[in-house]
Write an enzyme that holds these catalytic residues in place. Structure first.
Site, PDB file in Angstrom:
ATOM      1  N   ASN A  17      40.523  41.995  36.372  1.00  0.00           N
ATOM      2  CA  ASN A  17      41.491  40.925  36.625  1.00  0.00           C
ATOM      3  C   ASN A  17      42.083  41.126  38.025  1.00  0.00           C
ATOM      4  OD1 ASN A  17      44.093  39.658  36.790  1.00  0.00           O
ATOM      5  ND2 ASN A  17      43.994  39.268  34.605  1.00  0.00           N
TER       6      ASN A  17
ATOM      7  N   ARG B  95      48.396  30.488  36.735  1.00  0.00           N
ATOM      8  CA  ARG B  95      49.631  30.194  35.987  1.00  0.00           C
ATOM      9  C   ARG B  95      50.202  28.863  36.447  1.00  0.00           C
ATOM     10  NH1 ARG B  95      51.872  35.140  33.311  1.00  0.00           N
ATOM     11  NH2 ARG B  95      53.590  33.770  32.772  1.00  0.00           N
TER      12      ARG B  95
ATOM     13  N   HIS C 209      43.949  34.433  36.270  1.00  0.00           N
ATOM     14  CA  HIS C 209      44.874  33.598  35.493  1.00  0.00           C
ATOM     15  C   HIS C 209      45.598  32.651  36.447  1.00  0.00           C
ATOM     16  CE1 HIS C 209      48.565  33.675  32.494  1.00  0.00           C
ATOM     17  NE2 HIS C 209      48.107  32.447  32.717  1.00  0.00           N
TER      18      HIS C 209
ATOM     19  N   THR D  77      52.001  38.332  30.523  1.00  0.00           N
ATOM     20  CA  THR D  77      51.738  37.710  29.219  1.00  0.00           C
ATOM     21  C   THR D  77      52.222  38.667  28.129  1.00  0.00           C
ATOM     22  OG1 THR D  77      49.817  36.732  30.267  1.00  0.00           O
ATOM     23  CG2 THR D  77      49.968  36.508  27.888  1.00  0.00           C
TER      24      THR D  77
ATOM     25  N   HIS E  45      45.046  44.223  28.399  1.00  0.00           N
ATOM     26  CA  HIS E  45      46.454  44.208  28.768  1.00  0.00           C
ATOM     27  C   HIS E  45      47.033  45.623  28.758  1.00  0.00           C
ATOM     28  CE1 HIS E  45      49.824  41.581  29.845  1.00  0.00           C
ATOM     29  NE2 HIS E  45      50.492  42.678  29.597  1.00  0.00           N
TER      30      HIS E  45
ATOM     31  N   HIS F  65      46.667  40.426  40.620  1.00  0.00           N
ATOM     32  CA  HIS F  65      47.715  41.090  41.397  1.00  0.00           C
ATOM     33  C   HIS F  65      47.320  41.391  42.839  1.00  0.00           C
ATOM     34  CE1 HIS F  65      50.269  40.662  38.099  1.00  0.00           C
ATOM     35  NE2 HIS F  65      49.427  41.266  37.290  1.00  0.00           N
TER      36      HIS F  65
ATOM     37  N   GLU G 125      40.427  37.986  22.279  1.00  0.00           N
ATOM     38  CA  GLU G 125      40.804  39.171  23.045  1.00  0.00           C
ATOM     39  C   GLU G 125      42.071  39.715  22.404  1.00  0.00           C
ATOM     40  OE1 GLU G 125      40.651  38.945  27.329  1.00  0.00           O
ATOM     41  OE2 GLU G 125      42.181  40.513  27.502  1.00  0.00           O
TER      42      GLU G 125
ATOM     43  N   ARG H 275      52.162  31.705  40.588  1.00  0.00           N
ATOM     44  CA  ARG H 275      52.822  32.863  41.209  1.00  0.00           C
ATOM     45  C   ARG H 275      51.828  33.850  41.828  1.00  0.00           C
ATOM     46  NH1 ARG H 275      55.153  35.925  35.887  1.00  0.00           N
ATOM     47  NH2 ARG H 275      56.015  33.865  35.511  1.00  0.00           N
TER      48      ARG H 275
ATOM     49  N   GLU I 153      41.673  32.489  32.864  1.00  0.00           N
ATOM     50  CA  GLU I 153      42.793  32.536  31.908  1.00  0.00           C
ATOM     51  C   GLU I 153      43.676  31.328  32.129  1.00  0.00           C
ATOM     52  OE1 GLU I 153      45.272  35.959  31.594  1.00  0.00           O
ATOM     53  OE2 GLU I 153      43.539  37.283  31.703  1.00  0.00           O
TER      54      GLU I 153
HETATM   55  N1  PXP Z   1      43.743  40.047  29.333  1.00  0.00           N
HETATM   56  C1  PXP Z   1      44.613  39.020  29.331  1.00  0.00           C
HETATM   57  C2  PXP Z   1      44.355  37.884  28.404  1.00  0.00           C
HETATM   58  C3  PXP Z   1      45.724  39.002  30.200  1.00  0.00           C
HETATM   59  O1  PXP Z   1      46.581  37.966  30.186  1.00  0.00           O
HETATM   60  C4  PXP Z   1      45.884  40.065  31.107  1.00  0.00           C
HETATM   61  C5  PXP Z   1      47.030  40.055  32.064  1.00  0.00           C
HETATM   62  O2  PXP Z   1      46.952  38.981  32.894  1.00  0.00           O
HETATM   63  C6  PXP Z   1      44.937  41.092  31.087  1.00  0.00           C
HETATM   64  C7  PXP Z   1      43.888  41.076  30.176  1.00  0.00           C
HETATM   65  C8  PXP Z   1      45.009  42.228  32.049  1.00  0.00           C
HETATM   66  O3  PXP Z   1      46.160  42.969  31.823  1.00  0.00           O
HETATM   67  P1  PXP Z   1      46.581  44.062  32.873  1.00  0.00           P
HETATM   68  O4  PXP Z   1      46.789  43.365  34.167  1.00  0.00           O
HETATM   69  O5  PXP Z   1      47.827  44.631  32.293  1.00  0.00           O
HETATM   70  O6  PXP Z   1      45.465  45.066  32.940  1.00  0.00           O
END
Ligand code: PXP
Length: 258
Positions: free
Chosen positions: A15, A53, A51, A109, A202, A18, A159, A57, A78
């Site tokens: 992901n 949003r 994702h 999330t 997550h 960030h 998931e 952001r 996402e």
């Molecule tokens: N899976 C989903 C569905 C998420 O919403 C997120 C966070 O955006 C992640 C995985 C990844 O989580 P993390 O950034 O904490 O590793």
């Protein structure tokens, strides 16, 4: 060796949200999340997750368009279950769409989607995405009612939200950690029995990934924040390589090698 073709192979979805968070802290183009997505493939990522949003952001509309055009890895988009996001998904046709709950005020999330109560609202989204050839994933807590509802909706994937397990680890609460891990385990067994493809994500880190990676039902982990943070210290590619190696070690030790 764990072969990519094995039914036991555990994919790593990276992901990149960030990377965009850091970019947006100053505006402009640097660091570019699309460049991170391209580099993620060198680290052993099997897919990219982003994702978009409602408040934009981190990831922007342009990022999604560029990810679709510039990366060869499968894209997991996402999205919240809104008209705007559905339209964007149908325009870009990602390989998968993961429907997540979204609250404006949350930092991330915070919990899974309430598929059980939101069944009627979600029905059309799942149907339209699947009709467009997009695999649908629902991000849920490790709760049988949610899995039953996901199966009724004919989602392809669920998931499992690993946040409570990771938080218990971080807060050094071993009993709670074990309980939360057990919930994930049970959910994976139950979800697979319903015919759902099982993913988790997550909050996963180098310290928490192995205990999840050994669950045989899981086909994919999605990991973002920790990897982008660790990239500051190790570099992005080595951070992803290390995560990939830990996943492989766990799978091999559990006898899940091909
Ligand atoms: N899976 C989903 C569905 C998420 O919403 C997120 C966070 O955006 C992640 C995985 C990844 O989580 P993390 O950034 O904490 O590793």
């Amino acid at each position: 060796m764990v072969s990519h073709d094995s039914k036991h192979f555990l994919r790593l979805g990276v992901n990149i949200d960030h990377v965009a968070t850091i970019r947006n802290a100053r505006g402009g183009w640097h660091p570019d999340p699309v460049r991170a997505a391209i580099m993620a493939a060198d680290g052993g990522a099997d897919g990219i997750t982003a994702h978009l949003r409602e408040d934009r952001r981190h990831i922007s509309d342009i990022d999604i368009a560029r990810l679709r055009q510039e990366i060869s890895l499968p894209l997991n988009f996402e999205m919240a279950a809104t008209e705007e996001m559905l339209e964007i998904a149908l325009t870009h046709k990602p390989n998968a769409a993961c429907i997540v709950p979204e609250k404006r005020e949350e930092v991330t999330t915070e919990g899974g989607l309430d598929v059980h109560s939101g069944h009627n609202h979600l029905k059309r989204y799942v149907h339209e995405l699947r009709e467009a050839g997009i695999r649908v994933s629902l991000f849920v807590d490790a709760d049988e009612r949610q899995l039953d509802a996901a199966a009724r909706l004919e989602a392809d994937i669920v998931e499992i939200h690993a946040g409570a397990y990771c938080e218990a680890h971080e807060q050094r609460k071993p009993e709670l950690r074990a309980q939360e891990l057990e919930r994930i385990k049970q959910a994976c067994v139950y979800g697979q029995s319903l015919g759902l493809e099982m993913h988790a994500g997550h909050g996963l880190t180098f310290d928490t990934v192995k205990d999840v990676a050994v669950l045989p039902e899981l086909r994919e982990l999605n990991i973002g924040h920790f990897l982008v943070g660790e990239a500051i210290f190790l570099g992005l590619v080595p951070a992803i390589q290390k995560m990939r190696a830990l996943m492989n070690e766990a799978r091999t030790a559990a006898g899940l090698a091909a």
